[in-house]
Design a protein around this motif. Sequence first.
Motif, PDB file in Angstrom:
ATOM      1  N   GLY A 176       5.150   7.607   5.497  1.00 29.31           N
ATOM      2  CA  GLY A 176       5.507   6.248   5.115  1.00 29.31           C
ATOM      3  C   GLY A 176       6.182   5.489   6.237  1.00 29.31           C
ATOM      4  N   VAL A 177       7.044   6.161   6.995  1.00 32.40           N
ATOM      5  CA  VAL A 177       7.722   5.509   8.111  1.00 32.40           C
ATOM      6  C   VAL A 177       6.736   5.189   9.229  1.00 32.40           C
ATOM      7  CG1 VAL A 177       9.459   5.820   9.921  1.00 32.40           C
ATOM      8  CG2 VAL A 177       9.960   6.538   7.579  1.00 32.40           C
ATOM      9  N   ASN A 197      -3.331   9.040   1.937  1.00 34.12           N
ATOM     10  CA  ASN A 197      -2.209   8.720   2.802  1.00 34.12           C
ATOM     11  C   ASN A 197      -2.435   7.385   3.524  1.00 34.12           C
ATOM     12  OD1 ASN A 197      -0.424   8.841   5.235  1.00 34.12           O
ATOM     13  ND2 ASN A 197       0.046  10.861   4.412  1.00 34.12           N
ATOM     14  N   PRO A 198      -1.426   6.501   3.571  1.00 30.19           N
ATOM     15  CA  PRO A 198      -1.600   5.227   4.287  1.00 30.19           C
ATOM     16  C   PRO A 198      -2.047   5.397   5.730  1.00 30.19           C
ATOM     17  CG  PRO A 198       0.413   5.174   2.991  1.00 30.19           C
ATOM     18  CD  PRO A 198      -0.112   6.577   2.895  1.00 30.19           C
ATOM     19  N   LEU A 199      -1.633   6.472   6.403  1.00 34.67           N
ATOM     20  CA  LEU A 199      -2.059   6.680   7.783  1.00 34.67           C
ATOM     21  C   LEU A 199      -3.573   6.861   7.880  1.00 34.67           C
ATOM     22  CD1 LEU A 199       0.725   9.093   9.113  1.00 34.67           C
ATOM     23  CD2 LEU A 199       0.469   6.650   9.582  1.00 34.67           C
ATOM     24  N   VAL A 200      -4.168   7.502   6.882  1.00 38.07           N
ATOM     25  CA  VAL A 200      -5.627   7.652   6.861  1.00 38.07           C
ATOM     26  C   VAL A 200      -6.291   6.285   6.714  1.00 38.07           C
ATOM     27  CG1 VAL A 200      -7.582   8.609   5.575  1.00 38.07           C
ATOM     28  CG2 VAL A 200      -5.550  10.010   5.972  1.00 38.07           C
ATOM     29  N   VAL A 240       8.011  20.506   0.998  1.00 38.95           N
ATOM     30  CA  VAL A 240       7.344  20.268   2.275  1.00 38.95           C
ATOM     31  C   VAL A 240       6.506  19.001   2.190  1.00 38.95           C
ATOM     32  CG1 VAL A 240       5.630  21.167   3.898  1.00 38.95           C
ATOM     33  CG2 VAL A 240       7.321  22.707   2.893  1.00 38.95           C
ATOM     34  N   ARG A 241       5.777  18.845   1.094  1.00 35.28           N
ATOM     35  CA  ARG A 241       4.950  17.651   0.929  1.00 35.28           C
ATOM     36  C   ARG A 241       5.800  16.386   0.906  1.00 35.28           C
ATOM     37  NH1 ARG A 241       1.920  21.240  -2.214  1.00 35.28           N
ATOM     38  NH2 ARG A 241      -0.248  21.384  -1.520  1.00 35.28           N
ATOM     39  N   ARG A 242       6.944  16.436   0.234  1.00 40.67           N
ATOM     40  CA  ARG A 242       7.793  15.249   0.171  1.00 40.67           C
ATOM     41  C   ARG A 242       8.292  14.853   1.554  1.00 40.67           C
ATOM     42  NH1 ARG A 242       9.634  17.632  -4.736  1.00 40.67           N
ATOM     43  NH2 ARG A 242      11.406  18.619  -3.677  1.00 40.67           N
ATOM     44  N   ARG A 243       8.685  15.842   2.353  1.00 38.21           N
ATOM     45  CA  ARG A 243       9.158  15.522   3.706  1.00 38.21           C
ATOM     46  C   ARG A 243       8.038  14.925   4.556  1.00 38.21           C
ATOM     47  NH1 ARG A 243      11.287  20.951   3.327  1.00 38.21           N
ATOM     48  NH2 ARG A 243      13.461  20.910   2.621  1.00 38.21           N
ATOM     49  N   VAL A 244       6.852  15.526   4.469  1.00 38.46           N
ATOM     50  CA  VAL A 244       5.713  15.021   5.231  1.00 38.46           C
ATOM     51  C   VAL A 244       5.331  13.622   4.754  1.00 38.46           C
ATOM     52  CG1 VAL A 244       3.276  15.402   5.758  1.00 38.46           C
ATOM     53  CG2 VAL A 244       4.863  17.322   5.770  1.00 38.46           C
ATOM     54  N   ALA A 245       5.398  13.401   3.449  1.00 33.11           N
ATOM     55  CA  ALA A 245       5.089  12.078   2.901  1.00 33.11           C
ATOM     56  C   ALA A 245       6.080  11.035   3.403  1.00 33.11           C
ATOM     57  CB  ALA A 245       5.104  12.126   1.376  1.00 33.11           C
ATOM     58  N   ALA A 246       7.354  11.383   3.478  1.00 32.41           N
ATOM     59  CA  ALA A 246       8.369  10.443   3.973  1.00 32.41           C
ATOM     60  C   ALA A 246       8.086  10.056   5.423  1.00 32.41           C
ATOM     61  CB  ALA A 246       9.761  11.051   3.839  1.00 32.41           C
ATOM     62  N   VAL A 247       7.731  11.031   6.239  1.00 35.48           N
ATOM     63  CA  VAL A 247       7.390  10.748   7.633  1.00 35.48           C
ATOM     64  C   VAL A 247       6.162   9.837   7.704  1.00 35.48           C
ATOM     65  CG1 VAL A 247       6.578  11.788   9.789  1.00 35.48           C
ATOM     66  CG2 VAL A 247       8.426  12.873   8.503  1.00 35.48           C
ATOM     67  N   LEU A 258       0.831  -1.201   0.000  1.00 36.91           N
ATOM     68  CA  LEU A 258       0.000   0.000   0.000  1.00 36.91           C
ATOM     69  C   LEU A 258       0.868   1.255   0.000  1.00 36.91           C
ATOM     70  CD1 LEU A 258      -2.946   0.962   0.114  1.00 36.91           C
ATOM     71  CD2 LEU A 258      -2.760   0.928   2.611  1.00 36.91           C
ATOM     72  N   ILE A 259       1.917   1.265   0.803  1.00 35.05           N
ATOM     73  CA  ILE A 259       2.830   2.417   0.826  1.00 35.05           C
ATOM     74  C   ILE A 259       3.475   2.608  -0.541  1.00 35.05           C
ATOM     75  CG2 ILE A 259       4.983   3.313   1.811  1.00 35.05           C
ATOM     76  CD1 ILE A 259       4.216   1.881   4.424  1.00 35.05           C
ATOM     77  N   ALA A 260       3.896   1.497  -1.156  1.00 34.60           N
ATOM     78  CA  ALA A 260       4.533   1.577  -2.477  1.00 34.60           C
ATOM     79  C   ALA A 260       3.560   2.126  -3.520  1.00 34.60           C
ATOM     80  CB  ALA A 260       5.041   0.197  -2.892  1.00 34.60           C
ATOM     81  N   ALA A 261       2.316   1.639  -3.488  1.00 34.48           N
ATOM     82  CA  ALA A 261       1.315   2.121  -4.446  1.00 34.48           C
ATOM     83  C   ALA A 261       1.057   3.608  -4.257  1.00 34.48           C
ATOM     84  CB  ALA A 261       0.012   1.333  -4.276  1.00 34.48           C
TER      85      ALA A 261
END
Length: 475
Positions: free
Chosen positions: A420-421, A207-210, A411-418, A58-61
């Motif tokens: 995913g982790v 977002n996977p967290l959602v 900013v979006r890329r940094r937030v997205a990286a967090v 899911l994260i990869a997709a």
Amino acid sequence: MPSSVDFRRCRLLGLIGSTALAAGGKTAGALPVRDELSLSAAGAALGLVGVYFGVVLLIAAWALMGREIRGAEPPGPRSLLLVLALWAAPLVLAPPLFSRDVYSYLAQGAMVDAHIDVYAYGPARLGGPLVSEVAPIWRHTGAPYGPVFLGLAKVTAALTRAEVPAGVMGMRFVALLGVALMAAALPRLARHCGTDPAAALWLGALNPLVLLHLVAGAHNDAVMLGLLGVGLVAASGRWPILGAVLVTLAALVKAPAALGLLAVVALRVRGRTGRHRVLRAALTTAAAALATTVAATAVAGTGYGWIGALKTPVSPQNWALTSVLGRLTGDLLHHAGSDLAPLAAPAWHGIGIAATLVALLVIWLRRPRIAPVYAVGLSLAAIAVLGPAIRPWYVLWGLFLIAAAAPSSSVRRRVAAVSGVLALVALPSGGPIDTQQLALAVSGGALAVVVLWQVHQSARQPTGLPGHREPEPSV
């Protein structure tokens, strides 16, 4: 516009991931006590592997979908909303995942329905089989939630007679309504803030967290964020009073949303000067918030105990920054023979509160150069990071509005990286991790990486069988 081949592959990959996740949750999720399996059972172990296999897919997709959005022919908001529904569908029918909080919600709703003071007593006061489903640490703890959410939980408990399967599905339906409001608000907030609606939906809703924590986990943060989002949409338009009402309702789910009222005032006075305008906007917003609070509390019938319940104790093993530092400092003082060891955790929590206030002050003093919606997002992120307690889904408080208003793609890329982790850090059972579970989780994730690598390599292979030569064209 027809979707590209890569977009369709991302959509299918995410569906496979959420389906594997839901299937694994059948034996490894936060199951009712009578259905729980020991990890030594083959089904539970296989389920845990399946969950993490699905999470990594899911994260990869999602990551690949983000690349499509930045491409030459990005999908539109409508296509992304359909993807959200597709990826969420398997999780709607899954058992609770990554937390047992939904059982607490149902028990608290049943307490309100039974006229038990939910702020003075924990679910243990209710009695009956539902109490055994609540995590032990919260059975004797009052609810930290506001009357709006407890009113929704009360209605759900009454309609389902507080029976576990139906009640859990009812609470998930409440969470899904919140996610729907989030998805409806994001494109509109993005247009108001001058950002890309598709990028906002990708980061804030897909977002996977959602999916993991608001859909599968059925957390009430979905309702808070949904009401906050539509409230800020109303305030951005011609309905500032309605915006204040909706944001207040969000705060009466969980208190941090009250920061949105600052944005309501700022949006109301934008482009205007004069202290009297600011004062009038602040007073009318405060009056609307006060009236909404009184009315909502009267309808819910819960009283104002939620104000004192905001001091709900923090889990001893919470991994918030200030809690971790408090434990480390306490251990050092204990080994040094100091009597100050018990004061370490409260001291660090106090430092965290002070740091949060400083961060909020800095953000709002810079407000003329920061969009109001973005300022609220940064403020909520600061509260989540510097507060005494944190869970992966708390990050969504700030992320939701940052997704709509972030001024740059970096900013979006940094937030997205967090994101995913953090999608990888919770167990599907909602319990503490141990070595055996960690090994199974890593195995599931590693299996997904191998599958993704093989698919990637196959996609790079030329078509046709090895050694096959295409026929030369006839003259």
